[in-house]
Design a protein around this motif. Structure first.
Motif, PDB file in Angstrom:
ATOM      1  N   SER A   1      57.659 -37.380  19.840  1.00 12.79           N
ATOM      2  CA  SER A   1      56.424 -38.153  19.770  1.00 12.79           C
ATOM      3  C   SER A   1      56.464 -39.035  18.526  1.00 12.79           C
ATOM      4  O   SER A   1      56.545 -38.530  17.404  1.00 12.79           O
ATOM      5  CB  SER A   1      55.213 -37.218  19.701  1.00 12.79           C
TER       6      SER A   1
ATOM      7  N   GLU B   1      53.687 -38.118  16.143  1.00 13.97           N
ATOM      8  CA  GLU B   1      53.966 -36.941  15.315  1.00 13.97           C
ATOM      9  C   GLU B   1      54.970 -37.264  14.216  1.00 13.97           C
ATOM     10  O   GLU B   1      54.816 -36.814  13.081  1.00 13.97           O
ATOM     11  CB  GLU B   1      54.483 -35.791  16.181  1.00 13.97           C
TER      12      GLU B   1
ATOM     13  N   LEU C   1      59.867 -33.292  22.547  1.00 16.31           N
ATOM     14  CA  LEU C   1      58.901 -33.097  23.635  1.00 16.31           C
ATOM     15  C   LEU C   1      59.555 -32.493  24.866  1.00 16.31           C
ATOM     16  O   LEU C   1      58.874 -31.930  25.722  1.00 16.31           O
ATOM     17  CB  LEU C   1      58.260 -34.445  23.997  1.00 16.31           C
TER      18      LEU C   1
ATOM     19  N   ASP D   1      54.959 -43.804  23.182  1.00 19.35           N
ATOM     20  CA  ASP D   1      54.974 -42.737  22.181  1.00 19.35           C
ATOM     21  C   ASP D   1      56.282 -41.957  22.179  1.00 19.35           C
ATOM     22  O   ASP D   1      56.717 -41.494  21.147  1.00 19.35           O
ATOM     23  CB  ASP D   1      53.797 -41.776  22.418  1.00 19.35           C
ATOM     24  N   TRP D   2      56.923 -41.807  23.313  1.00 16.11           N
ATOM     25  CA  TRP D   2      58.154 -41.027  23.366  1.00 16.11           C
ATOM     26  C   TRP D   2      59.306 -41.867  22.829  1.00 16.11           C
ATOM     27  O   TRP D   2      59.548 -42.978  23.303  1.00 16.11           O
ATOM     28  CB  TRP D   2      58.460 -40.605  24.793  1.00 16.11           C
TER      29      TRP D   2
ATOM     30  N   VAL E   1      47.726 -41.072  23.463  1.00 15.26           N
ATOM     31  CA  VAL E   1      48.476 -39.845  23.702  1.00 15.26           C
ATOM     32  C   VAL E   1      47.538 -38.800  24.308  1.00 15.26           C
ATOM     33  O   VAL E   1      47.866 -38.140  25.298  1.00 15.26           O
ATOM     34  CB  VAL E   1      49.121 -39.327  22.404  1.00 15.26           C
TER      35      VAL E   1
END
Length: 132
Positions: free
Chosen positions: A63, A66, A53, A18-19, A88
């Motif tokens: 993210s 997001e 983040l 996700d990052w 997440v």
């Protein structure tokens, strides 16, 4: 989680990919890194781009979930089925389990995390969480 904890392991996260950096977000979205950078500083696009983040660092990570939601709302971008952010959320839950035993007032965090579930007797106490 309970299986791994029972054999003495202490998982710290699930790998959800996700990052992302702005360059990676651009690759995933099929856009240039520069346009994504401009979105991130509100010089282009609809504004309200998701914040990093890890603010105040040399390399910022965002993210992907997001960003993809922001793209769907503001750029008419479609990347297929929208994945529920369950992985997440699970990572956040794992992190919360590790931190609760160290907090002086864990009930305040638990009430914030799920206010409708924070009635007495609904949450385990901090001492019931695994201390990793």
């Amino acid at each position: 989680m309970r299986f791994y904890e029972a054999i003495g392991w202490c998982p710290v996260r699930l790998d959800v990919d996700d990052w992302v950096t702005l360059a990676e977000a651009g690759l995933r979205a099929g856009r240039s890194r520069e346009i994504v950078r401009l979105w991130s500083i509100d010089e282009q696009g609809a504004g309200n781009f998701p914040p990093p983040l890890n603010p105040e660092r040399d390399t910022s990570f965002y993210s992907w979930y997001e960003i993809s939601q922001w793209l769907r709302r503001n750029d008419r971008w479609e990347a297929g089925d929208s994945q529920e952010p369950i992985l997440v959320a699970l990572n956040l839950a794992i992190q919360l389990r590790r931190l609760l035993p160290r907090l002086s007032r864990p009930e305040a965090v638990l009430a914030l995390a799920a206010p409708t579930l924070s009635a007495p007797g609904r949450w385990p106490t901090a001492s019931e969480f695994v201390n990793c």
